[in-house]
Design an enzyme around this catalytic site. Structure first.
Site, PDB file in Angstrom:
ATOM      1  N   THR A  13     -30.995 -68.853  37.025  1.00  0.00           N
ATOM      2  CA  THR A  13     -29.643 -69.182  37.496  1.00  0.00           C
ATOM      3  C   THR A  13     -29.690 -69.945  38.809  1.00  0.00           C
ATOM      4  O   THR A  13     -29.175 -71.042  38.918  1.00  0.00           O
ATOM      5  CB  THR A  13     -28.721 -67.968  37.674  1.00  0.00           C
ATOM      6  OG1 THR A  13     -28.571 -67.284  36.429  1.00  0.00           O
ATOM      7  CG2 THR A  13     -27.324 -68.418  38.123  1.00  0.00           C
ATOM      8  N   TRP A  55     -35.476 -62.466  32.110  1.00  0.00           N
ATOM      9  CA  TRP A  55     -34.692 -63.677  31.843  1.00  0.00           C
ATOM     10  C   TRP A  55     -35.589 -64.719  31.166  1.00  0.00           C
ATOM     11  O   TRP A  55     -35.173 -65.410  30.262  1.00  0.00           O
ATOM     12  CB  TRP A  55     -34.144 -64.255  33.141  1.00  0.00           C
ATOM     13  CG  TRP A  55     -32.776 -63.856  33.550  1.00  0.00           C
ATOM     14  CD1 TRP A  55     -31.671 -64.670  33.602  1.00  0.00           C
ATOM     15  CD2 TRP A  55     -32.333 -62.570  34.028  1.00  0.00           C
ATOM     16  NE1 TRP A  55     -30.585 -63.952  34.069  1.00  0.00           N
ATOM     17  CE2 TRP A  55     -30.966 -62.675  34.338  1.00  0.00           C
ATOM     18  CE3 TRP A  55     -32.967 -61.349  34.217  1.00  0.00           C
ATOM     19  CZ2 TRP A  55     -30.229 -61.596  34.822  1.00  0.00           C
ATOM     20  CZ3 TRP A  55     -32.238 -60.277  34.706  1.00  0.00           C
ATOM     21  CH2 TRP A  55     -30.876 -60.410  34.996  1.00  0.00           C
ATOM     22  N   ASN A 101     -32.382 -61.472  28.509  1.00  0.00           N
ATOM     23  CA  ASN A 101     -31.046 -61.673  29.038  1.00  0.00           C
ATOM     24  C   ASN A 101     -30.262 -62.743  28.285  1.00  0.00           C
ATOM     25  O   ASN A 101     -30.660 -63.908  28.241  1.00  0.00           O
ATOM     26  CB  ASN A 101     -31.127 -62.071  30.519  1.00  0.00           C
ATOM     27  CG  ASN A 101     -29.765 -62.206  31.147  1.00  0.00           C
ATOM     28  OD1 ASN A 101     -29.042 -61.233  31.308  1.00  0.00           O
ATOM     29  ND2 ASN A 101     -29.395 -63.438  31.498  1.00  0.00           N
ATOM     30  N   GLU A 102     -29.152 -62.322  27.674  1.00  0.00           N
ATOM     31  CA  GLU A 102     -28.173 -63.224  27.053  1.00  0.00           C
ATOM     32  C   GLU A 102     -28.783 -64.162  26.017  1.00  0.00           C
ATOM     33  O   GLU A 102     -28.307 -65.273  25.805  1.00  0.00           O
ATOM     34  CB  GLU A 102     -27.441 -64.034  28.131  1.00  0.00           C
ATOM     35  CG  GLU A 102     -26.599 -63.152  29.055  1.00  0.00           C
ATOM     36  CD  GLU A 102     -25.942 -63.917  30.185  1.00  0.00           C
ATOM     37  OE1 GLU A 102     -26.237 -65.125  30.349  1.00  0.00           O
ATOM     38  OE2 GLU A 102     -25.149 -63.316  30.915  1.00  0.00           O
ATOM     39  N   GLU A 228     -23.715 -56.605  32.513  1.00  0.00           N
ATOM     40  CA  GLU A 228     -23.565 -57.627  33.550  1.00  0.00           C
ATOM     41  C   GLU A 228     -22.101 -58.033  33.594  1.00  0.00           C
ATOM     42  O   GLU A 228     -21.492 -58.334  32.576  1.00  0.00           O
ATOM     43  CB  GLU A 228     -24.437 -58.853  33.290  1.00  0.00           C
ATOM     44  CG  GLU A 228     -24.338 -59.893  34.413  1.00  0.00           C
ATOM     45  CD  GLU A 228     -25.265 -61.081  34.208  1.00  0.00           C
ATOM     46  OE1 GLU A 228     -26.435 -60.853  33.847  1.00  0.00           O
ATOM     47  OE2 GLU A 228     -24.828 -62.228  34.395  1.00  0.00           O
ATOM     48  N   ARG A 350     -15.143 -64.976  34.463  1.00  0.00           N
ATOM     49  CA  ARG A 350     -15.087 -64.964  33.001  1.00  0.00           C
ATOM     50  C   ARG A 350     -14.869 -63.534  32.527  1.00  0.00           C
ATOM     51  O   ARG A 350     -15.239 -62.605  33.247  1.00  0.00           O
ATOM     52  CB  ARG A 350     -16.366 -65.548  32.386  1.00  0.00           C
ATOM     53  CG  ARG A 350     -17.625 -64.718  32.641  1.00  0.00           C
ATOM     54  CD  ARG A 350     -18.832 -65.335  32.004  1.00  0.00           C
ATOM     55  NE  ARG A 350     -19.307 -66.469  32.756  1.00  0.00           N
ATOM     56  CZ  ARG A 350     -20.131 -66.383  33.807  1.00  0.00           C
ATOM     57  NH1 ARG A 350     -20.536 -65.192  34.226  1.00  0.00           N
ATOM     58  NH2 ARG A 350     -20.543 -67.450  34.431  1.00  0.00           N
TER      59      ARG A 350
END
Length: 637
Positions: A13, A55, A101-102, A228, A350
């Site tokens: 990120t 990640w 992650n995601e 998260e 969001r």
């Protein structure tokens, strides 16, 4: 709880975090700052729960593919090594481990992970999956082995939905459910537990769920977490977002934990998601920091609960807007948290927040059962003031008397109340932080540190690749202690890492600067390095980074480009640079002109440099390759 990244050498990120295993035969459990952070957290609260989540992964795990699941035993070995290293080298017990992650989950990988954890004596470690959306819950419904490690939550009234879902999954759409037949429930439960997948996940974790869950997640009867959330600028609106979701994630979605990304905004503010931490500490050169409003909103819950407390089924929405939850330790203590956040003052980054209204109101609460004997509750109060910016944050009020189990509050908008039987709350005081200062306009680092406290040099922010302190034993002269780029294979990425490595430093507002650095190309033939100024980008947008880049290559050429990708060529020619020899590069930017020196002599001069108009300084390499840097110096304005 504290959730940390398992560094994987890739962009996650706002920068890269180093892996404990850059290569297959390499292990080092002292890289990065996460070990330090976990130990500091344990000093402050020995009961805090620790969570690790990857990640990215080092490239060797994928065997040439940008995918961590083709060889699940290899990926599991890597993750379990991190868990074991935390204990062996830092005496840290990891409580939960995530998947990726995601990104996509893989049922086989999760099962192998659970099996391996159990086999090596780590049965107590829970698995959180899948740190994205709720989709894994659907897989768990038809693969109960995956679900079995998730703790039980949910409601019986969902069994009809479960039975219908399971019948449809097995192409039995024609079978009708007779709702009045009480025998369907054990049948559906038997169907639920007929395979492996349901067993191995302890927690279903979703990101930014908007306080809502889905029926399939409830039907798994597992603990549901917003693993998260927040990710919002840490002003009063950010505090309002945080107050609303911490309560309503449970009220609306049965989520018993909410984890904020990120803990402390300790990265250059112009990187993506600047100041999206619960507090801000982004000036290590000055020591300045700021305890932002979300910290005190957090305290409304965390100072009056602990791991092991449970939510009571006495929660809901207030009649004129807002919400309340209640928790107990099972030993007679009670904590109630109330929030009345308005729409415009509690929008998170969001997802999109649908309209709702909140107004002033009088609310009466009734304590029943053993709590009906409570005579008084301690009160902590916050009022977010958006007009005068003079908020009241986490202040103790006089205890409220409870008469025959009943008390009434007059609630205004944008308030948070904690009412509790505990008398341990405290608004901790801290010394006035040092004043804020810009990054030093004259900055040097020779990297001459024999035993560095951290693996990376201060103030450099790696955006692709990893730059670490290095002892150059082959150099008996002035370059024994250097900074080395150490990632030589593209990692399994989470974001769009650049094809070149880059570490930024300084002030994003710098315009004029002189950058000097000694460089050492280790890769023969096609190796290369750069120094750069006015670098305008980083984080998840690093591939589109522009600036003024001065490159030299092992084949003896040089190039000046207006971007990291080397597509905008401003000048090129011969330099005579070779690999495995130290050289000194100098880049001077003044106004709309750029010039470069090699070993103190002009190599190119007065190249037009109009855009970007400002940015950081940077160093980096042509590809994922070993290279060293020394005696970095920047003078800027």
């Amino acid at each position: 709880m504290l959730k940390v990244e398992i560094g994987g050498d890739g962009q996650s990120t706002d920068g890269t975090e180093p892996s404990h295993m850059h290569y297959e035969n390499d292990e080092n459990y002292f890289r990065g700052y996460e070990w330090w952070l976990m130990k500091e957290a344990k000093k402050r609260n020995p009961n805090i729960k620790l969570i690790g989540l990857p990640w990215t992964f080092p490239g060797w795990i994928g065997r040439g593919e940008n995918w961590p699941y083709d060889y699940p035993d290899v990926t599991v070995y890597y993750v379990v090594s991190w868990i074991s290293g935390a204990k062996q080298y830092h005496d840290l017990d990891i409580d939960y481990i995530g998947i990726w992650n995601e990104r996509s989950f893989n049922s086989k990988y999760i099962k192998v992970l659970r099996h391996t954890l159990d086999r090596v004596g780590l049965k107590n470690i829970g698995i959180i999956a899948a740190d994205g959306n709720w989709n894994i819950s659907r897989a768990m419904l038809v693969d109960p082995y995956l679900n079995d490690a998730v703790q039980i939550v949910g409601k019986k009234e969902n069994m009809n939905m479960l039975l219908r879902y399971t019948l449809d999954k097995h192409d039995l759409q024609h079978v009708r459910i007779i709702a009045s037949d009480r025998l369907w429930e054990p049948i559906s439960i038997a169907m639920l537990f007929d395979s492996e997948l349901h067993r191995v996940v302890d927690i279903i974790g979703a990101h930014y769920p908007g306080t809502k869950t889905v029926g399939a997640a409830l039907l798994t009867k597992k603990k549901l977490w917003s693993s998260e959330d927040y990710s919002t600028f840490n002003d009063e609106v950010g505090a309002g977002c945080w107050a609303r979701v911490m309560n309503q994630n449970y009220v609306n979605g049965n989520m018993s934990a909410t984890i904020a990304w990120n803990l402390v905004a300790s990265y250059y503010e112009k990187l993506p998601f600047g100041r999206n931490g619960l507090m801000t500490a982004q000036e290590p050169w000055s020591g300045h920091y700021k305890v932002e409003p979300p910290i005190w909103i957090t305290a409304h819950t965390t100072q009056f609960t602990q791991p092991g407390w449970t939510y009571l089924q006495a929660d809901g929405h207030l009649k004129k807007g807002g919400s309340y939850v209640a928790l107990t330790d099972g030993l007679g203590n009670l904590t109630i948290i109330i929030e009345t956040m308005t729409h415009n003052h509690s929008e998170c980054i969001r997802p999109r927040l649908l309209p709702f209204s909140v107004s002033s109101q009088k609310a009466t609460f009734y304590l029943k059962g053993t709590f009906s004997k409570v005579k008084a509750l301690q009160v902590w109060y916050s009022k977010l003031d958006f007009e005068s910016a003079n908020s009241t944050l986490f202040q103790p009020l006089s205890p409220i008397e409870v008469f025959e189990g009943t008390f009434t509050l007059n609630l205004d908008v944008d308030e948070v109340y904690t009412l509790t039987t505990l008398k341990t709350g405290q608004k901790y005081m801290y010394r006035e932080p040092p004043p804020s200062q810009p990054f030093p306009s004259n900055y040097k680092d020779d990297f001459n540190i024999r035993n560095p406290a951290f693996s990376e040099a201060p103030n450099f922010a790696d955006q692709t690749g990893v730059f670490e302190y290095f002892v150059n034993t082959s150099d008996p002269g002035d370059h024994v202690y250097t900074l080395r780029q150490v990632v030589i294979q593209r990692p399994i990425t989470w974001s769009s890492d650049a094809d070149q490595t880059i570490s930024i430093i300084g002030d994003s507002n710098w315009v004029n600067m002189i950058i000097t650095c000694d460089i050492y190309i280790e890769r023969p033939h096609d190796g290369g390095v750069f120094i750069a100024g006015r670098v305008d980008n980083g984080g998840i947008y690093v591939r589109r980074t522009k600036g003024i880049f001065f490159w030299v290559f092992a084949d003896g050429t040089y190039r000046v480009t207006g971007d990291l990708a080397r597509k905008v060529v401003l000048m090129k020619g011969l330099a005579g640079v070779r690999d495995r020899t130290w050289h000194t590069l100098t880049l001077a930017l003044k106004g709309s002109s750029a010039s470069g020196w090699l070993n103190g002599y002009p190599l190119w001069e007065n190249v037009p440099a109009f855009k970007p108009s400002n940015g950081w300084a940077a160093i980096g390499t042509r590809s994922f390759e070993f290279a060293q840097f020394d005696n970095f110096h920047v003078e800027a304005s």
